[in-house]
Design a protein around this motif. Sequence first.
Motif, PDB file in Angstrom:
ATOM      1  N   PRO A 606     -11.288   4.549  -0.410  1.00 41.65           N
ATOM      2  CA  PRO A 606     -10.086   4.907   0.151  1.00 41.65           C
ATOM      3  C   PRO A 606      -9.469   5.858  -1.282  1.00 41.65           C
ATOM      4  O   PRO A 606      -9.527   5.552  -2.455  1.00 41.65           O
ATOM      5  N   HIS A 607      -8.663   6.811  -0.897  1.00 46.17           N
ATOM      6  CA  HIS A 607      -8.078   7.647  -1.857  1.00 46.17           C
ATOM      7  C   HIS A 607      -6.415   7.477  -1.635  1.00 46.17           C
ATOM      8  O   HIS A 607      -5.688   8.279  -2.337  1.00 46.17           O
ATOM      9  N   SER A 608      -6.126   6.636  -0.543  1.00 47.84           N
ATOM     10  CA  SER A 608      -4.780   6.357  -0.428  1.00 47.84           C
ATOM     11  C   SER A 608      -4.539   5.034   0.066  1.00 47.84           C
ATOM     12  O   SER A 608      -5.572   4.387   0.808  1.00 47.84           O
ATOM     13  N   LEU A 609      -3.558   4.603  -0.087  1.00 48.60           N
ATOM     14  CA  LEU A 609      -3.188   3.177   0.306  1.00 48.60           C
ATOM     15  C   LEU A 609      -2.903   3.127   1.769  1.00 48.60           C
ATOM     16  O   LEU A 609      -2.834   2.010   2.282  1.00 48.60           O
ATOM     17  N   GLN A 610      -2.855   4.354   2.348  1.00 47.98           N
ATOM     18  CA  GLN A 610      -2.918   4.336   3.672  1.00 47.98           C
ATOM     19  C   GLN A 610      -4.103   3.987   4.577  1.00 47.98           C
ATOM     20  O   GLN A 610      -3.892   4.091   5.729  1.00 47.98           O
ATOM     21  N   GLU A 611      -5.083   4.141   3.739  1.00 47.62           N
ATOM     22  CA  GLU A 611      -6.367   3.967   4.275  1.00 47.62           C
ATOM     23  C   GLU A 611      -6.862   2.613   4.345  1.00 47.62           C
ATOM     24  O   GLU A 611      -6.619   1.607   3.472  1.00 47.62           O
ATOM     25  N   TRP A 612      -7.465   2.076   5.358  1.00 50.12           N
ATOM     26  CA  TRP A 612      -8.389   0.740   5.462  1.00 50.12           C
ATOM     27  C   TRP A 612      -9.514   0.710   4.846  1.00 50.12           C
ATOM     28  O   TRP A 612     -10.246   1.755   4.348  1.00 50.12           O
ATOM     29  N   THR A 613     -10.104  -0.363   4.572  1.00 47.79           N
ATOM     30  CA  THR A 613     -11.297  -0.896   3.673  1.00 47.79           C
ATOM     31  C   THR A 613     -11.984  -1.721   4.645  1.00 47.79           C
ATOM     32  O   THR A 613     -11.451  -2.775   4.508  1.00 47.79           O
ATOM     33  N   VAL A 614     -13.224  -1.144   4.907  1.00 46.83           N
ATOM     34  CA  VAL A 614     -14.085  -2.304   5.602  1.00 46.83           C
ATOM     35  C   VAL A 614     -15.425  -2.373   5.138  1.00 46.83           C
ATOM     36  O   VAL A 614     -16.293  -1.368   4.941  1.00 46.83           O
ATOM     37  N   TRP A 615     -15.691  -3.612   5.139  1.00 44.07           N
ATOM     38  CA  TRP A 615     -17.156  -3.758   4.302  1.00 44.07           C
ATOM     39  C   TRP A 615     -17.925  -4.616   5.558  1.00 44.07           C
ATOM     40  O   TRP A 615     -17.571  -5.748   6.074  1.00 44.07           O
ATOM     41  N   GLN A 616     -19.004  -4.450   5.626  1.00 47.57           N
ATOM     42  CA  GLN A 616     -20.358  -5.149   6.367  1.00 47.57           C
ATOM     43  C   GLN A 616     -21.284  -5.694   5.500  1.00 47.57           C
ATOM     44  O   GLN A 616     -21.782  -5.095   4.660  1.00 47.57           O
ATOM     45  N   PHE A 617     -21.373  -7.064   5.606  1.00 43.51           N
ATOM     46  CA  PHE A 617     -22.520  -7.605   4.855  1.00 43.51           C
ATOM     47  C   PHE A 617     -23.565  -8.255   5.987  1.00 43.51           C
ATOM     48  O   PHE A 617     -22.877  -8.967   6.699  1.00 43.51           O
ATOM     49  N   HIS A 618     -24.827  -8.050   5.476  1.00 40.64           N
ATOM     50  CA  HIS A 618     -25.853  -8.351   6.555  1.00 40.64           C
ATOM     51  C   HIS A 618     -26.919  -9.163   5.784  1.00 40.64           C
ATOM     52  O   HIS A 618     -27.516  -8.374   4.721  1.00 40.64           O
TER      53      HIS A 618
END
Length: 694
Positions: A606-618
């Motif tokens: 992300p480059h802004s606090l307005q953006e989500w962060t989503v991680w997938q672990f597999h």
Amino acid sequence: MGAEEDEVLVEKQQRRWQLHSPSFVLIFGVTERQQLTVLQWRNTQTGTDWVKAPVPFLGFGTTLNGVAVTSFTPSNNGGAFILTGTQHRKRGEVTELEFCLRHQRFPLLAILQCRAFDGTTVLEMSFVLRNEGNEPVTVSGLSPLTLTLHSEQPLHLLTLTGGRYDEKFPPDSFALTEQPLPDGASRTISCGEEGRSSAKDIAWFAIGAIAPTGEVTEGIVGGLEWSGRWQGTFRRGGNLVTVRLEATEVTHRLLPHSELRSPSAFVLLFTGDWDEAGWQLHRWQERFLCPSAPPDFPWVQFNSWYGWTTHIDEATLLREADIASALGCEVFVVDAGWYDGNGTEDFGHGLGHWTEHRGKFPNGLLALSDYVHRKGMKFGLWVEPERVDLETELAKQHPDWLARRDGRVIGGGRYGHLCFGNPQVAAWFKERLSQIVADYGVDWLKWDYNIAYGLGCNDPAHGHQEGNGTYAHTMGVYEVMGFLRERFPYLVIEGCASGGNRVDFGILRHVHTYWLSDFTHRAANVRFHLTGAWFALPPCYLNTWVLHDGTSVADFRSRMGGAFGLSSRLSEWDEETHERAKRCIAEYKRLRPFILKRRFLLTPQPHSLQEWTVWQFHDPERDQGALLAFREQSPHERLLVRLKGLHPNGRYELRHADTGESLTRTGAQLMHDGITLTIPDANSSTLWWMQRIS
């Protein structure tokens, strides 16, 4: 030969050596001028020839008596290296090729070493220079990677900054930069001026081929295994891209009948996107580069620093140990301030004594260590061997051990830098650190490095030369760390350098985890660091902690992208926070096996606090994992994401960690149609467990 093994095919008459694996083909040959060259380097999965003959791929570079030379020199201006002999061998899962090259102008023998690793596409290279003449030869700079690539496709270069204390968002630390490499482009990365290896950039790069869709489909990852000063350059001219990684500020008078060894560098071919590049790199690092770790590693840590700084004593830490154990912590680390000469002021006071502070620990550190062990935890201790308090007896008795530049002590104010290029310093610390580990029952040693080396020591009285102080110091640090690991095979070593200022592929050979950033206070910054650093470093090296600045579920989960810990005043947390911490630690232990497998970024850094962060672990072997998402200040409470790495025909059950809600989808649905995640409140998270059910 097994299906995943590498082999060397030799064509003696044609003087060709083919290194063949299931994933790539690399062919060395000899030119008419008897120079070693590369005829082909092919990704067999895609059919792409990244190298076409003849080029100086897998070559090395240096400067000899002021003349720049490489292992492959098209012209004779500086003299050429002529191939005089080869040999190859198989050592377990590693195939080694060794080429002996003799220089036409200087009485030097160069031994180029290339290593391939079964089941990977990684090639590691280094070289040794041997002076066989009667006069010294001055060697300046050591570049184990001089790489020329061919590509008619558009290419992008991905680089990564190092760690630093950085409060703003987005931070400058562990920031990914993706930029095109058009014709005429020139890019440079480096350690920066202060001298620590990752104070500016990580000695890592990825070059990706861009498909017409704009996606990366394959490419090359590379890095330099060096903890001293370095520089990397990337240039494109037409269809040629040249890459050079070099250990800098190394000027060495190579005496007759002596040798000088370069650092190693590595490159690998990857097929797929940037996520695939990171995954393939991690698989090699964990099998062949990093020291082996316990099966339940990385342990959940308690560290005393952010909660108590130097205000530690036996009673306080016994109380904290009781709580840490009850919460589920697996290692209890006493950070700076435990040593004689340190009160409650600057933690640097007393550096050099390296004996327990009896005023703070009247029963001794071993009594605390024994108590921690009885509580079912490992015991950890902080040290900073390379810095010394100039008011300690160590500094006063051994002023000749201090690193000096042009006669002045390297350091600042009350502190000096010890020169590990001095064999006496390395020998003293082997003994002293061994005694600390043995006497205090240490299972985890945190090795910090809060002092910059600059251009390094040039005091010739230390046993090294005036121009190779950084080289000698770095090799001395490796020597001491290697000695400790050999003497104490169970010992876990954590690296730190004001956060992530010396996290590199040389130090990774000696430490088991790395503290990423001293600014770990804001969850959004931590997630940013974890998102970027993952591309170059295995997950167990991404060490972050929950502090007193935030203890929500999202705060805890934000530290779950790698190694996880707590650093706060646990005794001042209320019961609700204790229960939340206990639940989150149990959650991390369930998540940990998936973190150590694959990670997919379903949203960009992300480059802004307005953006989500989503991680997938597999975990591809068990075909199960988790989906972890964060909404910081986005105005949107829903986000559609498409998963990766699933079997299209498989059926997967997803279960919400907080509500117990479940849903079932096919792999094709999850990857193509996606799933809509909902986080009703800002600064919150959602976690879904996922497993294949048919």
